[in-house]
Design a protein around this motif. Structure first.
Motif, PDB file in Angstrom:
ATOM      1  N   GLU A  40      30.707  27.410  50.193  1.00  0.00           N
ATOM      2  CA  GLU A  40      31.438  28.010  49.414  1.00  0.00           C
ATOM      3  C   GLU A  40      30.793  29.277  49.157  1.00  0.00           C
ATOM      4  OE1 GLU A  40      34.455  29.553  47.035  1.00  0.00           O
ATOM      5  OE2 GLU A  40      34.501  27.949  48.639  1.00  0.00           O
ATOM      6  N   GLU A  41      29.758  29.274  48.765  1.00  0.00           N
ATOM      7  CA  GLU A  41      28.980  30.539  48.071  1.00  0.00           C
ATOM      8  C   GLU A  41      29.091  31.430  49.267  1.00  0.00           C
ATOM      9  OE1 GLU A  41      25.067  29.631  46.682  1.00  0.00           O
ATOM     10  OE2 GLU A  41      25.906  28.545  44.909  1.00  0.00           O
ATOM     11  N   ILE A  42      28.732  31.211  50.448  1.00  0.00           N
ATOM     12  CA  ILE A  42      28.599  32.016  51.441  1.00  0.00           C
ATOM     13  C   ILE A  42      30.116  32.586  51.896  1.00  0.00           C
ATOM     14  CG2 ILE A  42      27.967  32.215  54.219  1.00  0.00           C
ATOM     15  CD1 ILE A  42      25.600  31.825  52.184  1.00  0.00           C
ATOM     16  N   LYS A  43      30.956  31.808  52.013  1.00  0.00           N
ATOM     17  CA  LYS A  43      32.556  32.326  52.204  1.00  0.00           C
ATOM     18  C   LYS A  43      32.710  33.390  50.871  1.00  0.00           C
ATOM     19  CE  LYS A  43      33.884  28.147  54.835  1.00  0.00           C
ATOM     20  NZ  LYS A  43      34.827  27.182  54.809  1.00  0.00           N
ATOM     21  N   ARG A  44      32.440  32.820  49.877  1.00  0.00           N
ATOM     22  CA  ARG A  44      32.865  33.662  48.563  1.00  0.00           C
ATOM     23  C   ARG A  44      32.030  35.105  48.825  1.00  0.00           C
ATOM     24  NH1 ARG A  44      29.888  34.024  43.742  1.00  0.00           N
ATOM     25  NH2 ARG A  44      30.822  35.322  42.204  1.00  0.00           N
ATOM     26  N   ALA A  45      30.905  34.994  49.099  1.00  0.00           N
ATOM     27  CA  ALA A  45      30.097  36.352  49.279  1.00  0.00           C
ATOM     28  C   ALA A  45      30.541  37.290  50.515  1.00  0.00           C
ATOM     29  CB  ALA A  45      28.527  36.002  49.585  1.00  0.00           C
ATOM     30  N   LYS A  46      31.237  36.614  51.456  1.00  0.00           N
ATOM     31  CA  LYS A  46      31.625  37.140  52.569  1.00  0.00           C
ATOM     32  C   LYS A  46      32.945  37.921  52.351  1.00  0.00           C
ATOM     33  CE  LYS A  46      33.785  36.581  57.217  1.00  0.00           C
ATOM     34  NZ  LYS A  46      34.151  35.456  58.253  1.00  0.00           N
ATOM     35  N   ALA A  47      33.761  37.336  51.492  1.00  0.00           N
ATOM     36  CA  ALA A  47      35.018  37.918  51.037  1.00  0.00           C
ATOM     37  C   ALA A  47      35.059  39.064  50.205  1.00  0.00           C
ATOM     38  CB  ALA A  47      35.797  36.787  50.389  1.00  0.00           C
TER      39      ALA A  47
END
Length: 213
Positions: A40-47
């Motif tokens: 989730e942290e990686i996806k949040r950062a990407k967004a």
């Protein structure tokens, strides 16, 4: 006979040598470890990094967080976060370029040195993902956008992050309040779309009882 027995309280105190104090211990959570990657942290950062309205300071803060985590090859392939980092190495801002290079070099070096080392990945279950996806869709409709990615995704991921990555009642109430506010307050909606009102400020306005600690 028992009523005549005098029972004394047990003394559980332990005598400690003078000068010896109990050391304060800090509990380590699983997702605070470098070898544990919360997807989730990686996806949040990407967004956040892909959003055109993201400020330089927000990018630097996001990249600094990524420096502390090393996702597996599987996570890199699924999220394509590596492509985003690679593009930021050519960003117009020198500080952003520097942080992006640091993340790139650190990840690349790790994969060369620890090719076969297993990592722990923490992901949301299907039911949670389904609920969250529906939330993004509602936000997208309230903003009158054609996609639930981009800004709607950033808003939902930030609410989820602020609620310790848990579908709590606070998360659900906040998402409902955001939908209602964007649907019925044109001024707020315009400010969110032109970034004069940040995502965190929007969440603060819509969180019952204030932002979660």
């Amino acid at each position: 006979m028992d009523k005549f027995v005098v029972r004394k309280k047990r003394d559980n105190t332990v005598d400690r040598p003078s000068g010896q104090e109990k050391k304060g211990l800090k509990q380590t959570t699983i997702d605070s470890l470098k070898g544990v990657v919360v997807v989730e942290e990686i996806k949040r950062a990407k967004a956040i990094l892909k959003q055109p309205t993201t400020t330089v300071n927000q990018m630097i803060e996001c990249l600094s967080g990524l420096e502390k985590k090393i996702p597996s090859r599987k996570v890199l392939l699924e999220t394509k976060i590596g492509n985003v980092i690679n593009k930021l190495r050519k960003h117009e801002n020198e500080e952003v370029r520097q942080h992006a290079r640091q993340v790139y070099v650190k990840w690349k070096t790790h994969f060369v040195e620890h090719r076969d080392r297993p990592q722990i990945e923490v992901q949301c279950d299907l039911r949670t993902e389904k609920t969250r996806k529906a939330g993004r869709k509602f936000i997208s409709e309230a903003l009158e956008l054609q996609t639930d990615g981009g800004l709607p995704e950033i808003i939902e991921r930030e609410v989820f992050f602020m609620n310790n990555r848990f579908l709590s009642s606070q998360y659900k109430k906040t998402m409902r309040n955001i939908w209602f506010k964007l649907k019925n307050d044109q001024a707020i909606k315009d400010q969110v779309l032109d970034s004069s009102l940040t995502v965190k400020e929007l969440i603060e306005i819509c969180t019952p009882g204030g932002m979660p600690s």
